[in-house]
Design an enzyme around this catalytic site. Structure first.
Site, short mmCIF file in Angstrom:
data_model
loop_
_atom_site.label_atom_id
_atom_site.label_comp_id
_atom_site.label_asym_id
_atom_site.label_seq_id
_atom_site.Cartn_x
_atom_site.Cartn_y
_atom_site.Cartn_z
N GLY A 55 9.55 -13.56 35.62
CA GLY A 55 8.20 -13.72 36.13
C GLY A 55 8.25 -14.36 37.50
CB CYS A 82 14.94 -13.87 35.52
SG CYS A 82 14.76 -14.34 37.25
CE1 TYR A 83 8.35 -19.34 35.38
CE2 TYR A 83 7.99 -18.42 33.19
CZ TYR A 83 7.66 -19.33 34.18
OH TYR A 83 6.66 -20.24 33.97
CG HIS A 168 16.57 -9.27 36.48
ND1 HIS A 168 15.33 -9.39 35.89
CD2 HIS A 168 16.59 -10.20 37.47
CE1 HIS A 168 14.64 -10.32 36.49
NE2 HIS A 168 15.38 -10.83 37.45
CD GLU A 170 15.41 -6.82 33.37
OE1 GLU A 170 16.42 -7.42 32.93
OE2 GLU A 170 14.56 -7.37 34.09
CG ASP A 226 1.59 10.87 32.73
OD1 ASP A 226 2.75 11.18 32.40
OD2 ASP A 226 1.33 10.20 33.74
CE LYS A 366 5.22 11.67 34.83
NZ LYS A 366 3.80 11.46 35.16
P1 XMP Z 1 3.33 4.76 43.79
O1 XMP Z 1 2.66 5.45 44.91
O2 XMP Z 1 2.49 3.67 43.19
O3 XMP Z 1 3.46 5.86 42.65
O4 XMP Z 1 4.72 4.31 44.10
C1 XMP Z 1 4.24 5.74 41.49
C2 XMP Z 1 4.03 7.01 40.70
O5 XMP Z 1 2.69 7.02 40.18
C3 XMP Z 1 1.98 8.13 40.70
N1 XMP Z 1 0.63 7.62 41.00
C4 XMP Z 1 -0.41 7.75 40.16
N2 XMP Z 1 -0.51 8.33 38.96
N3 XMP Z 1 -2.81 7.76 38.87
C5 XMP Z 1 -1.72 8.35 38.33
O6 XMP Z 1 -1.84 8.90 37.23
C6 XMP Z 1 -2.78 7.16 40.09
O7 XMP Z 1 -3.78 6.65 40.57
C7 XMP Z 1 -1.51 7.17 40.76
N4 XMP Z 1 -1.10 6.67 41.96
C8 XMP Z 1 0.23 6.97 42.08
C9 XMP Z 1 2.74 8.58 41.93
O8 XMP Z 1 2.52 9.95 42.22
C10 XMP Z 1 4.15 8.28 41.53
O9 XMP Z 1 4.68 9.28 40.69
#
Ligand code: XMP
Length: 510
Positions: A55, A82-83, A168, A170, A226, A366
Site C-alpha cells: 500500500g 511490502c507495506y 513483491h 506477485e 468482457d 483480462k
Molecule cells: P488504460 O488507458 O487505463 O487502459 O491504461 C487499460 C485497459 O483498459 C481499457 N480501458 C477501458 N475499458 N472502460 C473499459 O471497459 C473504460 O472506460 C476504459 N478505459 C480504458 C484500455 O483500452 C486498456 O485495454
C-alpha cells in the site's frame, strides 16, 4: 461453496488483485477484503491463510490503514507483502524506518533455508519498490532473506506462523515469486489446492441463479470480450430472463455494429436488442473536450439508454455490466488513487432507476476473463479480441468528438488493424489502435500544401492491461500502415508511433 480459502487484506496497493490472482492460479480460492475486517469476521470465514497487501502509506503516520492485532492471535498463518510486512513488524513491536535511499527495481536476494523458500535457489532476484523498511524485527522474528541494501527483505516467526516479504512476489520481475507464494499456500498453510477456473464458472452460475431468482436482467452487450463473457455467463445462469442490449453509440470501430448483431443475434441464442443511439451520444458530447468529462458523459448516456430500453421491456430491475478488475482499481477502489474513471464504474450517475447492478467479472483480470469465456464455449474470435474501452472512439478522438473526426479515425484505425492482421502480428500485440490527435500540421501532397490531422498509432504488449510496453512493430509494417493511411484516409497527412510504456503513460490517450 466449501473451498479452502485465502483472505487477502487490502491496504491499497495498485496491484493487490495480482496477489489474489497468483493464489487462484495456484489452485486455491481467494478473496480480497477490506483491512478493516475484524478477527471475529476472519474466524467466521475460516481461511487457511491471510495475506496483507502492499500500500502507498507509511505505517506510523496518522490515518495509515491498519488492522486489528487480534488477527495475529487466531493461529492462522499470515504473510505480509511490502507495506503488509512493515505493518506486521510495526504492530508486533518491531521498528519501521525510512531507508537511506528509495529502493526501486530488481535486486539480488540472498535466501536462507526455510520452508517458504522450498525449491528456491539461494541467490535469486526480487522486485523492490519501497521507501521504508523494517529496521528492527519484533522479538521472536528472524531474517530469512536479504538484499545488499535491505537486511530484512524477508522474515519469519515460525512459532506464530507469521511471515513478511519486503519485495513483491506477485510481479513477474520476481521470477521465484510464484514459487514463494505457492510455498506459503502449500508448505505453511497446508492447502491442498481444491480450486480451478471451471469451479469459478460453476460457482458463478450457481451464485448468479441465487442472486437473480426469477427477476429479469438487462445486459449491456458491446461485443467486446468482457461484456460477451458476462452475457454468456448470465445466459447460462438464467437463460431467457436475460435481454441483451447492444447500443450503437456512434463511437464504435468500422463494421463493429454489424458484426455484433451477426454473432450474438444470429449465431448465439440470446435475446438481443440493437439500439441506434448515435444521435443521443453525439448531442451529449457536443462541446466537451476534457477526457474525464467525456467519460462521464458517455457513461451516463449509456445508462440512460439502458433505462429507456428496460422501461420498454417492463421495468427490468437488474443491470449486468462486464466490469473487470483493472476498471475497478483504476477508478479508485479502497485506498487506491483515481487514475481514470472507467465508464462502467466512475461514470455511473447517482440517480439510476436500476435497483441492482450485477458485475460477475469484477474480480477478474483480462486473461482470466478470456479463460472463463473459453470454458463457456465462446469462439476464439470473440474471446481473443483485443480489448476495446467502453467509451470507444470517444476517448481516441482527442478534444471535441465530432462525426467528421470519428469518420477519419474509423478509417485510419481500420487500415492499421488490417495491416497488423495481414502481417500476422495480431496474436502478439495485446492492443493496437489509432488515435486522432488534436494536432494539425503542414504537409505537401502533389504540389499542394496541406494542413491536416496527425494520427497517433498505439500498439502495446501486456498481460493484464495494468502495465504495458510499446510493441516493437517492424519498420516495414509501420511504413506500409503509414503509407496506406495518408493515401486512403482524407484529412490525414502525418503519422506518429507512440513509444511510451505504462506506466508512466496509460494505454489509451485519454
Ligand atoms: P488504460 O488507458 O487505463 O487502459 O491504461 C487499460 C485497459 O483498459 C481499457 N480501458 C477501458 N475499458 N472502460 C473499459 O471497459 C473504460 O472506460 C476504459 N478505459 C480504458 C484500455 O483500452 C486498456 O485495454
Amino acid at each position: 461453496m466449501n473451498h479452502e480459502l485465502i483472505l487477502v487484506l487490502d491496504f491499497g496497493a495498485q496491484y493487490n488483485q495480482l496477489i489474489a490472482r497468483r493464489v487462484r492460479e495456484a489452485n486455491v480460492y481467494c478473496e480480497v477484503v477490506s483491512c478493516s475486517i475484524t478477527p471475529e469476521e476472519v474466524k467466521a470465514r475460516n481461511p487457511k491463510g491471510i495475506i496483507f497487501t502492499g500500500g502507498p502509506s507509511v505505517v506510523y503516520e496518522t490515518g495509515a490503514p491498519t488492522v486489528d492485532s487480534g488477527i495475529f492471535e487466531l493461529g492462522i498463518p499470515v504473510l505480509g507483502i511490502c507495506y503488509g510486512a512493515q505493518l506486521i513488524a510495526h504492530l508486533n513491536g518491531g521498528k519501521v524506518e525510512a531507508a537511506s535511499q528509495r529502493e526501486y527495481g530488481k535486486k539480488e536476494l540472498a535466501v536462507r533455508p526455510h520452508a517458504i523458500f522450498t525449491h528456491v535457489p539461494t541467490q535469486t532476484t526480487c522486485w523492490m519498490s519501497h521507501t521504508y523498511h523494517v529496521s528492527d524485527l519484533p522479538v521472536g522474528y528472524k531474517t530469512i532473506a536479504s538484499t545488499d541494501t535491505c537486511h530484512n527483505a524477508a522474515y519469519a516467526n515460525d512459532v506464530k506462523r507469521i511471515y513478511g516479504f519486503q519485495y513483491h512476489p506477485e510481479v513477474m520481475h520476481t521470477p521465484e515469486g510464484t514459487r514463494m507464494l505457492k510455498n506459503f499456500l502449500y508448505e505453511i498453510c497446508n492447502c491442498s489446492g481444491d480450486w480451478k477456473m471451471s469451479s469459478l464458472m460453476e460457482e458463478s452460475i450457481a451464485g448468479l441463479r441465487a442472486q437473480i431468482g426469477d427477476r429479469k436482467v438487462l445486459c449491456a452487450l458491446s461485443g467486446g470480450v468482457d461484456s460477451s463473457v458476462a452475457a454468456m455467463l448470465i445466459h447460462r445462469a438464467v437463460g431467457k430472463q436475460l435481454t441483451c442490449v447492444f447500443v450503437d453509440n456512434g463511437l464504435l470501430r468500422k463494421d463493429e455494429a454489424r458484426l455484433v448483431v451477426e454473432v450474438f443475434g444470429h449465431q448465439f441464442d440470446l435475446n438481443l436488442i440493437a439500439v441506434d443511439a448515435r444521435e443521443q451520444f453525439m448531442d451529449k458530447l457536443a462541446g466537451i473536450t476534457e477526457p474525464e468529462a467525456k467519460r462521464k458523459a458517455i457513461g451516463e448516456t449509456f445508462i440512460r439508454v439502458f433505462e429507456q430500453e428496460s422501461k420498454k421491456l417492463g421495468d427490468i430491475e437488474l443491470l449486468v455490466q462486464g466490469t473487470i478488475y483493472p476498471d475497478v482499481i483504476e477508478s479508485g477502489a479502497g485506498h487506491s488513487a483515481v487514475i481514470k474513471s472507467h465508464h462502467n464504474v466512475g461514470g455511473l450517475p447517482d440517480n439510476m432507476t436500476f435497483t441492482g447492478i450485477i458485475e460477475p467479472l469484477r474480480n477478474l483480470f483480462k486473461d482470466e476473463v478470456r479463460a472463463l469465456g473459453r470454458e463457456l464455449g465462446l469462439p476464439s474470435h470473440v474471446v481473443d479480441r483485443q480489448p476495446f474501452p467502453g467509451p470507444g472512439l470517444g476517448i481516441r478522438v482527442i478534444g471535441e468528438v465530432t462525426e467528421d473526426k470519428l469518420e477519419i479515425l474509423r478509417e485510419a484505425d481500420w487500415v492499421f488493424r488490417d495491416e497488423i492482421a495481414k502481417s500476422g502480428l495480431d496474436k502478439e500485440i495485446w492492443q493496437y489502435f489509432a488515435v486522432l490527435t488534436g494536432i494539425r500540421t503542414v504537409g505537401v501532397m502533389g504540389d499542394e500544401r496541406t494542413y491536416s490531422y496527425t494520427i497517433g498509432l498505439r500498439g502495446v504488449t501486456s498481460v493484464d492491461g495494468m502495465t504495458a510496453d510499446w510493441a516493437r512493430i517492424p519498420h516495414d509494417v509501420l511504413e506500409r500502415i503509414s503509407n496506406r493511411i495518408v493515401n486512403e484516409v482524407k484529412h490525414v497527412n502525418r503519422i506518429v508511433y507512440d513509444i511510451t510504456s505504462k506506466p508512466p503513460a496509460t494505454i489509451e490517450w485519454e
